[in-house]
Design a protein around this motif. Structure first.
Motif, PDB file in Angstrom:
ATOM      1  N   GLN A   1      34.695 -18.337  40.535  1.00 21.38           N
ATOM      2  CA  GLN A   1      34.826 -19.235  39.385  1.00 21.38           C
ATOM      3  C   GLN A   1      34.623 -20.695  39.784  1.00 21.38           C
ATOM      4  OE1 GLN A   1      38.851 -18.405  38.106  1.00 21.38           O
ATOM      5  NE2 GLN A   1      38.262 -16.539  37.031  1.00 21.38           N
ATOM      6  N   GLN A   2      34.490 -20.963  41.073  1.00 18.44           N
ATOM      7  CA  GLN A   2      34.381 -22.318  41.624  1.00 18.44           C
ATOM      8  C   GLN A   2      35.565 -23.182  41.179  1.00 18.44           C
ATOM      9  OE1 GLN A   2      30.402 -23.524  40.446  1.00 18.44           O
ATOM     10  NE2 GLN A   2      29.509 -22.441  42.184  1.00 18.44           N
ATOM     11  N   ASN A   3      36.748 -22.589  41.221  1.00 17.38           N
ATOM     12  CA  ASN A   3      37.980 -23.249  40.800  1.00 17.38           C
ATOM     13  C   ASN A   3      38.690 -23.802  42.042  1.00 17.38           C
ATOM     14  OD1 ASN A   3      40.511 -23.961  39.832  1.00 17.38           O
ATOM     15  ND2 ASN A   3      40.620 -22.243  38.410  1.00 17.38           N
ATOM     16  N   THR A   4      38.305 -25.004  42.452  1.00 17.95           N
ATOM     17  CA  THR A   4      38.812 -25.612  43.678  1.00 17.95           C
ATOM     18  C   THR A   4      40.328 -25.789  43.657  1.00 17.95           C
ATOM     19  OG1 THR A   4      36.710 -26.752  43.936  1.00 17.95           O
ATOM     20  CG2 THR A   4      38.562 -27.585  45.227  1.00 17.95           C
ATOM     21  N   ARG A   5      40.849 -26.215  42.532  1.00 17.87           N
ATOM     22  CA  ARG A   5      42.300 -26.442  42.439  1.00 17.87           C
ATOM     23  C   ARG A   5      43.077 -25.164  42.743  1.00 17.87           C
ATOM     24  NH1 ARG A   5      43.597 -26.799  37.126  1.00 17.87           N
ATOM     25  NH2 ARG A   5      45.298 -25.344  37.158  1.00 17.87           N
ATOM     26  N   GLU A   6      42.648 -24.035  42.179  1.00 19.07           N
ATOM     27  CA  GLU A   6      43.342 -22.770  42.412  1.00 19.07           C
ATOM     28  C   GLU A   6      43.083 -22.220  43.815  1.00 19.07           C
ATOM     29  OE1 GLU A   6      45.759 -21.412  40.685  1.00 19.07           O
ATOM     30  OE2 GLU A   6      45.596 -23.027  39.220  1.00 19.07           O
TER      31      GLU A   6
ATOM     32  N   GLN B   1      40.744 -12.699  33.971  1.00 19.03           N
ATOM     33  CA  GLN B   1      42.097 -13.072  33.531  1.00 19.03           C
ATOM     34  C   GLN B   1      43.120 -12.003  33.887  1.00 19.03           C
ATOM     35  OE1 GLN B   1      42.113 -14.001  29.361  1.00 19.03           O
ATOM     36  NE2 GLN B   1      42.948 -16.030  29.719  1.00 19.03           N
TER      37      GLN B   1
ATOM     38  N   GLU C   1      43.639 -11.901  37.692  1.00 16.67           N
ATOM     39  CA  GLU C   1      44.499 -13.001  38.146  1.00 16.67           C
ATOM     40  C   GLU C   1      45.976 -12.690  37.884  1.00 16.67           C
ATOM     41  OE1 GLU C   1      44.808 -17.833  37.559  1.00 16.67           O
ATOM     42  OE2 GLU C   1      43.854 -16.632  35.991  1.00 16.67           O
TER      43      GLU C   1
ATOM     44  N   TYR D   1      38.868 -16.903  42.521  1.00 15.54           N
ATOM     45  CA  TYR D   1      38.738 -18.339  42.253  1.00 15.54           C
ATOM     46  C   TYR D   1      37.454 -18.910  42.852  1.00 15.54           C
ATOM     47  CZ  TYR D   1      43.593 -18.160  40.671  1.00 15.54           C
ATOM     48  OH  TYR D   1      44.755 -17.875  40.000  1.00 15.54           O
ATOM     49  N   ASP D   2      37.013 -18.360  43.963  1.00 15.87           N
ATOM     50  CA  ASP D   2      35.776 -18.820  44.582  1.00 15.87           C
ATOM     51  C   ASP D   2      34.587 -18.506  43.667  1.00 15.87           C
ATOM     52  OD1 ASP D   2      34.350 -20.023  46.759  1.00 15.87           O
ATOM     53  OD2 ASP D   2      33.699 -18.011  47.362  1.00 15.87           O
TER      54      ASP D   2
END
Length: 174
Positions: free
Chosen positions: A134-139, A104, A107, A131-132
């Motif tokens: 975290q596997q956060n595709t949207r970000e 956090q 970021e 983000y990768d």
């Protein structure tokens, strides 16, 4: 081993020699010399010289590159506080926080670096990596779009975005 060509006065001798060891060690890929400089500078900082912004910047960068996460967060925080309008310092602190597992905070500081300097590609790369993990595709898509809005010809982010789109459209089958 480095030695000054002219010995500076007082405590500046340790400061300057430590900085020279850090910079030379990093530029010439001599980790032992970088570590020697970091030890020397740690002693200098402990002697109540934490207001030295130039020194904090060099130590922060060396610690991030040497991946000494906990110490890097402390020193990079001090450097970012001394230079609040520096995109490089915000990025270094974000990177140190990411190394230390503080996603956090990482970021927030990486986004601050980008807000201060939208051309700072390395901040986007660090954010992408965060983000990768975290596997956060949207970000991931948002990060690529933000950089490509500034530099639409950048092949790296174009390829990353295309690869991500292909993976999303056709997820790997187990």
């Amino acid at each position: 081993r480095l030695a000054p060509w002219m010995e500076p006065a007082g405590s500046l001798a340790q400061r300057n020699l430590g900085l020279a060891e850090i910079e030379t060690g990093m530029k010439r890929s001599i980790p032992r010399l970088t570590d020697t400089g970091l030890q020397r500078i740690s002693q200098y900082l402990a002697a109540a010289h934490a207001a030295d912004a130039g020194l904090l910047v060099a130590v922060c960068q060396a610690m991030v590159e040497r991946r000494t996460a906990a110490d890097a967060v402390r020193v990079c925080t001090q450097a970012a506080e001394k230079l609040p309008d520096s995109a490089d310092r915000a990025m270094a602190l974000g990177t140190a926080l990411a190394l230390n597992g503080q996603a956090q905070g990482a970021e927030r500081w990486l986004n601050k670096a980008i807000a201060l300097d939208p051309s700072l590609k390395h901040a986007y790369v660090e954010l992408w990596s965060l983000y990768d993990r975290q596997q956060n595709t949207r970000e991931l898509v948002r990060t690529a779009d933000r950089f490509l809005a500034w530099n639409p010809q950048n092949m790296m982010f174009r390829i990353l975005k295309a690869t991500l789109a292909a993976e999303t459209a056709h997820p790997a089958r187990n």
